[in-house]
Design an enzyme around this catalytic site. Structure first.
Site, mmCIF file in Angstrom:
data_model
loop_
_atom_site.group_PDB
_atom_site.id
_atom_site.type_symbol
_atom_site.label_atom_id
_atom_site.label_comp_id
_atom_site.label_asym_id
_atom_site.label_seq_id
_atom_site.Cartn_x
_atom_site.Cartn_y
_atom_site.Cartn_z
ATOM 1 N N ARG A 1 -16.673 -14.341 -8.155
ATOM 2 C CA ARG A 1 -16.227 -12.948 -8.203
ATOM 3 C C ARG A 1 -17.340 -11.965 -7.865
ATOM 4 O O ARG A 1 -17.139 -10.986 -7.166
ATOM 5 C CB ARG A 1 -15.740 -12.633 -9.615
ATOM 6 C CG ARG A 1 -14.255 -12.598 -9.719
ATOM 7 C CD ARG A 1 -13.803 -12.325 -11.135
ATOM 8 N NE ARG A 1 -12.707 -13.205 -11.457
ATOM 9 C CZ ARG A 1 -11.475 -13.053 -10.993
ATOM 10 N NH1 ARG A 1 -11.161 -12.060 -10.219
ATOM 11 N NH2 ARG A 1 -10.525 -13.911 -11.308
ATOM 12 N N LEU B 1 -11.642 -7.330 -11.876
ATOM 13 C CA LEU B 1 -13.000 -6.903 -11.528
ATOM 14 C C LEU B 1 -13.956 -7.237 -12.679
ATOM 15 O O LEU B 1 -13.575 -7.177 -13.852
ATOM 16 C CB LEU B 1 -13.006 -5.403 -11.247
ATOM 17 C CG LEU B 1 -12.158 -5.002 -10.032
ATOM 18 C CD1 LEU B 1 -11.937 -3.491 -10.008
ATOM 19 C CD2 LEU B 1 -12.810 -5.477 -8.736
ATOM 20 N N GLU C 1 5.212 7.027 -9.315
ATOM 21 C CA GLU C 1 3.818 6.644 -9.049
ATOM 22 C C GLU C 1 3.252 7.491 -7.921
ATOM 23 O O GLU C 1 2.103 7.941 -7.961
ATOM 24 C CB GLU C 1 3.738 5.163 -8.659
ATOM 25 C CG GLU C 1 4.115 4.209 -9.776
ATOM 26 C CD GLU C 1 3.939 2.751 -9.372
ATOM 27 O OE1 GLU C 1 3.051 2.436 -8.578
ATOM 28 O OE2 GLU C 1 4.723 1.907 -9.867
ATOM 29 N N ASP D 1 -5.846 -3.180 -17.554
ATOM 30 C CA ASP D 1 -4.798 -2.199 -17.856
ATOM 31 C C ASP D 1 -5.085 -1.424 -19.145
ATOM 32 O O ASP D 1 -4.170 -1.019 -19.865
ATOM 33 C CB ASP D 1 -3.410 -2.868 -17.912
ATOM 34 C CG ASP D 1 -3.025 -3.470 -16.570
ATOM 35 O OD1 ASP D 1 -3.484 -2.950 -15.539
ATOM 36 O OD2 ASP D 1 -2.289 -4.467 -16.545
ATOM 37 N N MET E 1 -5.036 -6.716 -6.435
ATOM 38 C CA MET E 1 -4.673 -7.813 -7.331
ATOM 39 C C MET E 1 -5.853 -8.732 -7.664
ATOM 40 O O MET E 1 -5.683 -9.949 -7.750
ATOM 41 C CB MET E 1 -3.523 -8.628 -6.721
ATOM 42 C CG MET E 1 -2.286 -7.812 -6.417
ATOM 43 S SD MET E 1 -1.639 -6.944 -7.855
ATOM 44 C CE MET E 1 -0.869 -8.296 -8.717
ATOM 45 N N GLY F 1 0.788 -1.240 0.000
ATOM 46 C CA GLY F 1 0.000 0.000 0.000
ATOM 47 C C GLY F 1 0.815 1.282 0.000
ATOM 48 O O GLY F 1 0.375 2.289 0.559
ATOM 49 N N HIS G 1 -0.654 1.821 -12.963
ATOM 50 C CA HIS G 1 0.030 0.672 -13.538
ATOM 51 C C HIS G 1 1.513 1.007 -13.682
ATOM 52 O O HIS G 1 1.853 2.098 -14.156
ATOM 53 C CB HIS G 1 -0.578 0.325 -14.901
ATOM 54 C CG HIS G 1 0.031 -0.889 -15.513
ATOM 55 N ND1 HIS G 1 -0.197 -2.160 -15.030
ATOM 56 C CD2 HIS G 1 0.897 -1.024 -16.555
ATOM 57 C CE1 HIS G 1 0.499 -3.033 -15.743
ATOM 58 N NE2 HIS G 1 1.171 -2.373 -16.673
ATOM 59 N N ASN H 1 -6.888 3.564 -11.741
ATOM 60 C CA ASN H 1 -5.874 2.540 -11.452
ATOM 61 C C ASN H 1 -4.505 3.134 -11.734
ATOM 62 O O ASN H 1 -4.372 4.075 -12.520
ATOM 63 C CB ASN H 1 -6.094 1.315 -12.346
ATOM 64 C CG ASN H 1 -5.111 0.200 -12.038
ATOM 65 O OD1 ASN H 1 -4.796 -0.070 -10.868
ATOM 66 N ND2 ASN H 1 -4.593 -0.458 -13.078
ATOM 67 N N ASN I 1 1.326 3.273 -2.549
ATOM 68 C CA ASN I 1 0.543 4.283 -3.280
ATOM 69 C C ASN I 1 -0.613 4.792 -2.420
ATOM 70 O O ASN I 1 -0.919 5.984 -2.442
ATOM 71 C CB ASN I 1 0.023 3.709 -4.597
ATOM 72 C CG ASN I 1 1.067 3.808 -5.691
ATOM 73 O OD1 ASN I 1 1.382 4.895 -6.165
ATOM 74 N ND2 ASN I 1 1.644 2.665 -6.063
HETATM 75 C C1 GRF Z 1 2.504 -0.549 -7.806
HETATM 76 O O1 GRF Z 1 3.677 -0.692 -8.554
HETATM 77 C C2 GRF Z 1 1.329 -0.271 -8.695
HETATM 78 O O2 GRF Z 1 1.670 0.449 -9.844
HETATM 79 C C3 GRF Z 1 0.869 -1.655 -9.076
HETATM 80 O O3 GRF Z 1 1.079 -2.437 -7.941
HETATM 81 C C4 GRF Z 1 2.091 -1.857 -7.131
HETATM 82 C C5 GRF Z 1 1.488 -1.633 -5.792
HETATM 83 O O4 GRF Z 1 2.427 -1.139 -4.890
HETATM 84 N N1 GRF Z 1 -0.492 -1.633 -9.558
HETATM 85 P P1 GRF Z 1 1.931 -0.508 -3.534
HETATM 86 O O5 GRF Z 1 1.105 -1.580 -2.827
HETATM 87 O O6 GRF Z 1 1.119 0.702 -3.842
HETATM 88 O O7 GRF Z 1 3.178 -0.196 -2.773
#
Ligand code: GRF
Length: 216
Positions: free
Chosen positions: A67, A95, A176, A147, A92, A14, A111, A109, A16
């Site tokens: 799902r 959806l 990011e 994506d 992960m 987490g 990526h 999202n 981000n």
């Molecule tokens: C990040 O690299 C994001 O771009 C991808 O998964 C990773 C998650 O990292 N979708 P974090 O859990 O936010 O550290």
């Protein structure tokens, strides 16, 4: 200004999500992180949310028959918390079109690649194997294809001769943490307009004239 109630969906560390939480602490930020939701009860990111007084919950996908049942539980929680925007941040689970339709234009999202290159997993390894010189990250609206979806922001990093997947990932991750909060800010402030696959941001109109029209 009423801040848009935002949920961040995670599956792991987490980082981000933490970047979004930190940026959203600014009183003028147009979104508040109102919920952190994980499909894994042991996701390390949940501890950060808890320690920072943010509502958090786990909906363990493993206990559901399918799902859509899993997503209906998430949807109920999101509605309970009156969530208006979702940020997927290392979430992960694929959806279903049903869930995505509930959040059309309101779910982002991030990526770790310059889309449309390197959809899917192991993006840094694949970029190194291909020998590309530029790599990076992308924020985009979520659509039913993985994506894909209109791109909001991208940041590029140079690939260095001595890069490993880990060192490249670390430099991309720094970017990011910059573009995701900036993308949420623009969406929550109503600054984004989507036309087909293109996203236009009206920040330029809000910028001082000197920045809008740099001298030739
Ligand atoms: C990040 O690299 C994001 O771009 C991808 O998964 C990773 C998650 O990292 N979708 P974090 O859990 O936010 O550290």
């Amino acid at each position: 200004m009423r801040r848009k109630r935002t949920a961040v969906l995670i599956s792991g560390r987490g980082s981000n999500m933490q970047a979004l939480v930190r940026r959203a602490r600014a009183p003028a930020f147009p979104a508040e992180i109102a919920l952190v939701l994980s499909n894994r009860p042991d996701a390390p990111g949940l501890a950060f949310a808890k320690a920072n007084g943010i509502a958090c919950a786990a909906v363990d996908h493993k206990i559901y028959a399918g799902r859509e049942e899993f997503e209906r539980s998430m949807q109920a929680l999101l509605e309970l918390h009156r969530i208006e925007i979702i940020c997927l941040a290392g979430f992960m689970r694929l959806l279903t079109p049903w869930f995505i339709a509930q959040w059309q234009g309101r779910m982002l999202n991030i990526h770790p690649a310059l889309l449309p290159a390197y959809r899917g997993l192991d993006t840094h390894e694949r970029a190194l194997t291909d020998g590309v010189k530029i790599h990076g990250c992308t924020t985009h609206f979520v659509v039913p294809a993985m994506d894909e979806g209109p791109i909001i922001a991208q940041a590029a990093v140079a690939v260095l001769d001595d890069d490993t997947p880990e060192s490249l990932a670390a430099r991309v991750l720094e970017q990011e943490h910059i573009i995701y909060p900036a993308s949420l800010e623009r969406l929550a402030a109503g600054m984004l307009r989507v036309e087909g696959n293109r996203v236009f941001s009206n920040d330029c109109a809000a910028a001082p004239a000197s920045l809008r029209n740099p001298p030739a």
